[in-house]
Design a protein around this motif. Sequence first.
Motif, PDB file in Angstrom:
ATOM      1  N   LEU A 129      39.831  45.544  34.742  1.00 42.64           N
ATOM      2  CA  LEU A 129      38.884  45.136  35.583  1.00 42.64           C
ATOM      3  C   LEU A 129      37.493  45.628  35.004  1.00 42.64           C
ATOM      4  CD1 LEU A 129      40.086  46.044  39.317  1.00 42.64           C
ATOM      5  CD2 LEU A 129      40.506  43.931  37.999  1.00 42.64           C
ATOM      6  N   ARG A 130      36.693  44.875  35.365  1.00 43.43           N
ATOM      7  CA  ARG A 130      35.071  45.387  34.779  1.00 43.43           C
ATOM      8  C   ARG A 130      34.525  45.356  36.230  1.00 43.43           C
ATOM      9  NH1 ARG A 130      31.494  40.774  32.457  1.00 43.43           N
ATOM     10  NH2 ARG A 130      29.912  41.743  33.642  1.00 43.43           N
ATOM     11  N   GLU A 131      33.343  46.213  35.848  1.00 42.87           N
ATOM     12  CA  GLU A 131      32.491  46.288  37.207  1.00 42.87           C
ATOM     13  C   GLU A 131      31.612  44.786  37.104  1.00 42.87           C
ATOM     14  OE1 GLU A 131      31.711  48.796  39.424  1.00 42.87           O
ATOM     15  OE2 GLU A 131      33.581  49.596  38.627  1.00 42.87           O
ATOM     16  N   GLY A 132      31.599  44.612  38.439  1.00 39.83           N
ATOM     17  CA  GLY A 132      30.920  43.233  38.907  1.00 39.83           C
ATOM     18  C   GLY A 132      30.876  42.902  40.349  1.00 39.83           C
ATOM     19  N   PRO A 133      30.350  41.712  40.568  1.00 34.56           N
ATOM     20  CA  PRO A 133      29.849  41.554  42.012  1.00 34.56           C
ATOM     21  C   PRO A 133      31.093  41.617  43.020  1.00 34.56           C
ATOM     22  CG  PRO A 133      29.621  39.458  40.826  1.00 34.56           C
ATOM     23  CD  PRO A 133      29.962  40.592  39.589  1.00 34.56           C
TER      24      PRO A 133
END
Length: 202
Positions: free
Chosen positions: A6-10
């Motif tokens: 996972l990446r940081e995002g909205p």
Amino acid sequence: MAEITLREGPLSGAKIAILVESDFFEPEIHYYQRRFAEEGAEVHFLTRLWGQSEITFLGHEWRAPFSAHESLENVDDETLRSYAAVIVPSGMVSDRLRFTEDVNRLAPAADFLRRAFDEPGVLKGVICHGFWLLASIPETIRGRKVVCHNNLVGDVRNMGAEYVDSDVVVDGADLVTGRTGMHAHLFARQIIDLLADRRAPA
């Protein structure tokens, strides 16, 4: 298969449930697996496990294997409400999941979806042949604007829905529908945008 990072995002912290069974459309399922994670969301693939800890399904196009280990049965209300979205994909997934041993009772997947429609805070996404799963719960889409595969237009009209000739249709704040699995990218984009808007500061 390696775990998706996972990446940081909205959508960080959001959980998205996607139903899966045999004869899934591989390009669609693989796209969701990565695209929602790219926005930071956890993606959970739910199925009927038939008492097993894991089942490996084969896709429709290439017979590619896909393993699922999360059950849609016995999901309590709190867990159901923890999903930001529940997605019914294309392919034969819905036809397989709508099987019920007792024709006088809803299939577990149909009952799960019925309960999801009772939760306005859970975004519902249905694409292509996914409407097969709603055949036994037509009240969920009666009077709502939807799009589906051309083969199912008569079905959704018989369920009381209003067919709209568009690749993706949004009805209200909690329903997104898509025409075919080949429109999964447009369908997913709309779901991402709606979920991001919900999470945006007022």
